[in-house]
Design a protein around this motif. Structure first.
Motif, PDB file in Angstrom:
ATOM      1  N   MET A   1      -8.055  -7.233  -1.189  1.00 22.58           N
ATOM      2  CA  MET A   1      -6.719  -6.701  -0.785  1.00 22.58           C
ATOM      3  C   MET A   1      -6.889  -5.189  -1.304  1.00 22.58           C
ATOM      4  O   MET A   1      -7.045  -5.040  -2.258  1.00 22.58           O
ATOM      5  N   MET A   2      -6.494  -4.210  -0.134  1.00 20.28           N
ATOM      6  CA  MET A   2      -6.413  -2.841  -0.866  1.00 20.28           C
ATOM      7  C   MET A   2      -5.216  -2.799  -1.685  1.00 20.28           C
ATOM      8  O   MET A   2      -3.978  -3.491  -1.488  1.00 20.28           O
ATOM      9  N   ARG A   3      -5.497  -1.936  -2.966  1.00 23.29           N
ATOM     10  CA  ARG A   3      -4.380  -1.629  -3.914  1.00 23.29           C
ATOM     11  C   ARG A   3      -3.414  -0.601  -3.084  1.00 23.29           C
ATOM     12  O   ARG A   3      -4.093   0.416  -2.441  1.00 23.29           O
ATOM     13  N   GLN A   4      -2.067  -0.753  -3.419  1.00 23.07           N
ATOM     14  CA  GLN A   4      -0.860  -0.097  -2.743  1.00 23.07           C
ATOM     15  C   GLN A   4      -0.335   0.914  -3.793  1.00 23.07           C
ATOM     16  O   GLN A   4      -0.021   0.106  -4.975  1.00 23.07           O
ATOM     17  N   LEU A   5      -0.325   2.092  -3.635  1.00 19.77           N
ATOM     18  CA  LEU A   5       0.598   2.667  -4.778  1.00 19.77           C
ATOM     19  C   LEU A   5       1.718   3.552  -3.906  1.00 19.77           C
ATOM     20  O   LEU A   5       1.287   4.089  -3.005  1.00 19.77           O
ATOM     21  N   VAL A   6       2.810   3.547  -4.371  1.00 25.82           N
ATOM     22  CA  VAL A   6       4.064   4.307  -3.839  1.00 25.82           C
ATOM     23  C   VAL A   6       4.613   5.292  -5.004  1.00 25.82           C
ATOM     24  O   VAL A   6       4.913   5.008  -6.139  1.00 25.82           O
TER      25      VAL A   6
ATOM     26  N   ARG B   1       0.477  -4.242  -5.540  1.00 21.96           N
ATOM     27  CA  ARG B   1       1.514  -3.149  -5.025  1.00 21.96           C
ATOM     28  C   ARG B   1       2.348  -2.688  -6.240  1.00 21.96           C
ATOM     29  O   ARG B   1       2.995  -3.221  -6.885  1.00 21.96           O
ATOM     30  N   THR B   2       1.967  -1.361  -6.321  1.00 20.64           N
ATOM     31  CA  THR B   2       2.863  -0.715  -7.685  1.00 20.64           C
ATOM     32  C   THR B   2       3.493   0.435  -7.014  1.00 20.64           C
ATOM     33  O   THR B   2       3.190   1.149  -5.937  1.00 20.64           O
TER      34      THR B   2
END
Length: 287
Positions: A1-6, A53-54
């Motif tokens: 799963m692709m890591r997500q950063l906001v 998810r970070t």
């Protein structure tokens, strides 16, 4: 799963803590005031134990490291991380009022021979200069007139939008409460017939059947809709080619309740056939 950063940035007092709580509610691992140097270790690209998810909040407290953030984020993108940037802004008057009410000290305030008000005004101006590049690279949300629940709703809708295509954000607002600071395009529709002067429609909004029927009968409203739509259709391909993630189109009328709300809903429905669309109504409570 692709890591997500906001990445949440913005002016001090603009609501970053509220936005971060919204992301925490959405299942993100959240860190406030993260030093930029710790960003890549936090994401842990080579560590499967790290959260997928970070969300992090960064501001001027990062000091000299702040200019390095855009390059760090691009490096993460190049390594396959899905990065979204949100910048929270507010008018100077709003920020001054919030700091006065909370009696907090601005992180850039300096002591000296100036009054507290002057020191705060100068600190806000300096902060705008320091964050100008981050603002330019981010989707901007103007929190001047937003309640906490509205801001949380806006943030959650943004992160739910697909990152692989341009998202159109249609926003209604009231000119009497100030222009929308987060808009890429602003259209003034105050010259259109106003349902406010119809007693049976005054308490309704542009989402209600009575107001919709009233405005659909008016030729000027249809003309305004078609001209705004034609302008956007003419420029959206170029905006998409320019690697824009979001474009905010603000429609303003006097009270932000009838005409602007109606046109936002109609435009969002029309463009949703070819683009991902979101709607915001600054003067209305969350639906």
């Amino acid at each position: 799963m692709m890591r997500q950063l906001v990445v949440i940035t913005g002016m001090s007092g603009s609501g970053k803590s509220i936005a971060l709580r919204a992301l925490e509610d959405a299942g993100y691992y959240c860190v406030d005031n993260l030093p930029p140097e710790l960003l890549e270790p936090l994401i842990g690209l080579d560590d499967p134990r790290k959260p997928g998810r970070t969300a992090v909040a960064m501001d001027v407290r990062s000091g000299a490291s702040l200019p390095q953030v855009p390059l760090m984020l691009q490096t993460l993108r190049d390594r396959g991380v899905e990065v979204r940037q949100i910048f929270l802004d507010a008018s100077d008057d709003t920020l001054l009022r919030r700091f006065s009410e909370t009696r907090r000290r601005h992180p850039l305030s300096s002591s000296g021979d100036v009054s507290q008000q002057q020191a705060l005004t100068e600190a806000i101006a300096a902060e705008r200069d320091l964050l100008a590049d981050m603002r330019e690279r981010s989707h901007v949300i103007d929190t001047s007139m937003l309640r906490a629940a509205q801001l949380q709703s806006f943030v959650k809708s943004l992160i739910a939008a697909p990152s692989s295509q341009l998202t159109l954000v249609f926003e209604s607002f009231a000119f009497k409460r100030g222009i929308a600071l987060d808009a890429d395009f602003v259209f003034d529709v105050r010259m259109l017939p106003n349902p406010h002067y119809e007693p049976e429609l005054r308490a309704l909004t542009g989402r209600d059947a009575g107001v919709i029927e009233f405005l659909r009968r008016e030729p000027e409203v249809g003309r305004m809709f078609h001209e705004i739509a034609a302008f956007l259709r003419g420029w959206l391909p170029e905006l998409a080619d320019n690697q824009r993630s979001y474009v905010t189109v603000a429609i303003g009328c006097t009270g932000g309740q009838h005409r602007s709300v109606y046109l936002v809903e109609q435009l969002a429905a029309a463009f949703s056939r070819d683009w991902h669309t979101l709607t915001r109504h600054r003067e209305l409570p969350p639906a």
